[in-house]
Design a protein around this motif. Structure first.
Motif, PDB file in Angstrom:
ATOM      1  N   ALA A 280       0.831  -1.203   0.000  1.00 15.98           N
ATOM      2  CA  ALA A 280       0.000   0.000   0.000  1.00 15.98           C
ATOM      3  C   ALA A 280       0.868   1.256   0.000  1.00 15.98           C
ATOM      4  N   VAL A 281       1.909   1.275   0.831  1.00 12.20           N
ATOM      5  CA  VAL A 281       2.796   2.439   0.900  1.00 12.20           C
ATOM      6  C   VAL A 281       3.453   2.680  -0.460  1.00 12.20           C
ATOM      7  N   CYS A 282       3.989   1.636  -1.055  1.00 12.07           N
ATOM      8  CA  CYS A 282       4.720   1.774  -2.326  1.00 12.07           C
ATOM      9  C   CYS A 282       3.803   2.165  -3.474  1.00 12.07           C
ATOM     10  N   LEU A 283       2.664   1.509  -3.578  1.00 10.49           N
ATOM     11  CA  LEU A 283       1.760   1.790  -4.691  1.00 10.49           C
ATOM     12  C   LEU A 283       1.195   3.202  -4.606  1.00 10.49           C
ATOM     13  N   TYR A 284       0.877   3.645  -3.409  1.00  9.12           N
ATOM     14  CA  TYR A 284       0.347   4.995  -3.270  1.00  9.12           C
ATOM     15  C   TYR A 284       1.431   6.050  -3.452  1.00  9.12           C
ATOM     16  N   ALA A 285       2.662   5.729  -3.089  1.00 10.49           N
ATOM     17  CA  ALA A 285       3.765   6.655  -3.354  1.00 10.49           C
ATOM     18  C   ALA A 285       3.911   6.872  -4.853  1.00 10.49           C
ATOM     19  N   SER A 286       3.829   5.778  -5.626  1.00  9.85           N
ATOM     20  CA  SER A 286       3.900   5.890  -7.077  1.00  9.85           C
ATOM     21  C   SER A 286       2.689   6.638  -7.632  1.00  9.85           C
ATOM     22  N   ALA A 287       1.502   6.324  -7.123  1.00  6.95           N
ATOM     23  CA  ALA A 287       0.290   6.986  -7.613  1.00  6.95           C
ATOM     24  C   ALA A 287       0.366   8.489  -7.390  1.00  6.95           C
ATOM     25  N   ARG A 288       0.879   8.896  -6.234  1.00  3.33           N
ATOM     26  CA  ARG A 288       1.005  10.331  -5.957  1.00  3.33           C
ATOM     27  C   ARG A 288       2.020  10.987  -6.886  1.00  3.33           C
ATOM     28  N   ALA A 289       3.158  10.323  -7.071  1.00  5.76           N
ATOM     29  CA  ALA A 289       4.210  10.895  -7.918  1.00  5.76           C
ATOM     30  C   ALA A 289       3.747  11.018  -9.363  1.00  5.76           C
ATOM     31  N   GLN A 290       2.996  10.047  -9.836  1.00  2.12           N
ATOM     32  CA  GLN A 290       2.536  10.071 -11.224  1.00  2.12           C
ATOM     33  C   GLN A 290       1.420  11.070 -11.461  1.00  2.12           C
ATOM     34  N   ARG A 291       0.741  11.474 -10.392  1.00  2.00           N
ATOM     35  CA  ARG A 291      -0.348  12.444 -10.545  1.00  2.00           C
ATOM     36  C   ARG A 291       0.104  13.886 -10.328  1.00  2.00           C
TER      37      ARG A 291
END
Length: 259
Positions: free
Chosen positions: A247-258
């Motif tokens: 969850a931490v990793c996927l949301y970190a990527s989602a935030r960076a990509q947005r």
């Protein structure tokens, strides 16, 4: 109103056999238990073969089951079809929804989760649910991972199993290579990683590689990734469990990509 099928009915018995992996594999069918799972299955064209429900559940979930041919069963029959402690009263017999790995990666994904040898049904299901929530473009269960059509896994996805592409790949290295070939940077979540998550560049297309709950990622598999990334532990906790780390990793990527 037709008489609900009893626990000894042959159709109920045949559906109940899908609790065994060997039967699921042979028949290419599985059970989706509960309204969220059934709702997700009904959203996929051609996925649902049959829906079983109690009379009470059919009434309670009338909007969900509107226009759906429902096979009524009594409470004992429903108990035999569901592995939930408190069955919700609706179960669907479904066709598998996984796609070949090549099709998943060819869809130009920007965010993937690759799980290698993840054995716990709850963890696998939670990763699929989290990937869905984070807007990921797919999940790959690689190596000796749990059967995604295990009843506990399906339930843990809370319907997300039907929302995003899923691939099953026996060879974890092949999964990593396929993602890299399509231009994704593969990041191995590794407590001993050389890159801190807070410093990682997550703006580009990324595939996160997660390992087994107990022993993590083998060195030889982590070495195939582009980088090993460590989630910083800022307190006194020894580590994070698999689903939380995902969850931490996927949301970190989602935030960076947005951003």
């Amino acid at each position: 109103m037709s008489t609900p099928l009893a626990v000894g009915n042959s159709r109920v018995k045949e559906a109940r056999k899908l609790s065994r992996r060997s039967v699921r594999t042979e028949r290419r069918l599985f059970l989706a238990d509960g309204p969220k799972a059934v709702e997700g299955a009904l959203s996929v064209a051609g996925c649902v073969v049959e829906v079983f429900a109690t009379a009470q559940a059919r009434e309670q979930h009338a909007a969900l089951l509107a226009g759906v041919e429902v096979t009524l069963v009594d409470d004992r029959a429903m108990d035999s079809l569901s592995d939930s402690v408190s069955p919700a009263g609706v179960v669907a017999v479904c066709r598998p929804v996984d796609a070949p790995l090549e099709r998943v990666v060819e869809a130009a994904p920007r965010l993937l989760a690759i799980c290698a040898d993840v054995r716990d049904p709850g963890n696998a299901g939670t990763v699929i649910r989290t990937a869905d929530a984070a807007g990921a473009d797919g999940v790959v269960l690689a190596g000796q991972s749990v059967d995604p059509y295990n009843a506990k896994t399906v339930r843990a996805t809370v319907g997300s199993l039907f929302h995003l592409p899923l691939a099953l790949e026996p060879d974890p290295v092949a999964a990593v290579r396929a993602a890299q070939h399509r231009g994704l940077t593969v990041l191995a979540a590794d407590g001993a990683g050389e890159v801190d998550l807070f410093d990682a560049d997550l703006t580009g297309p990324t595939a996160w590689l997660f390992g087994n709950e107990a022993w993590g990622l083998p060195d030889e598999l982590a070495a195939v990734a582009d980088h090993r990334v460590a989630i910083p532990i800022l307190g006194r906790a020894e580590s994070l469990n698999l689903s939380t780390a995902a969850a931490v990793c996927l949301y970190a990527s989602a935030r960076a990509q947005r951003s």
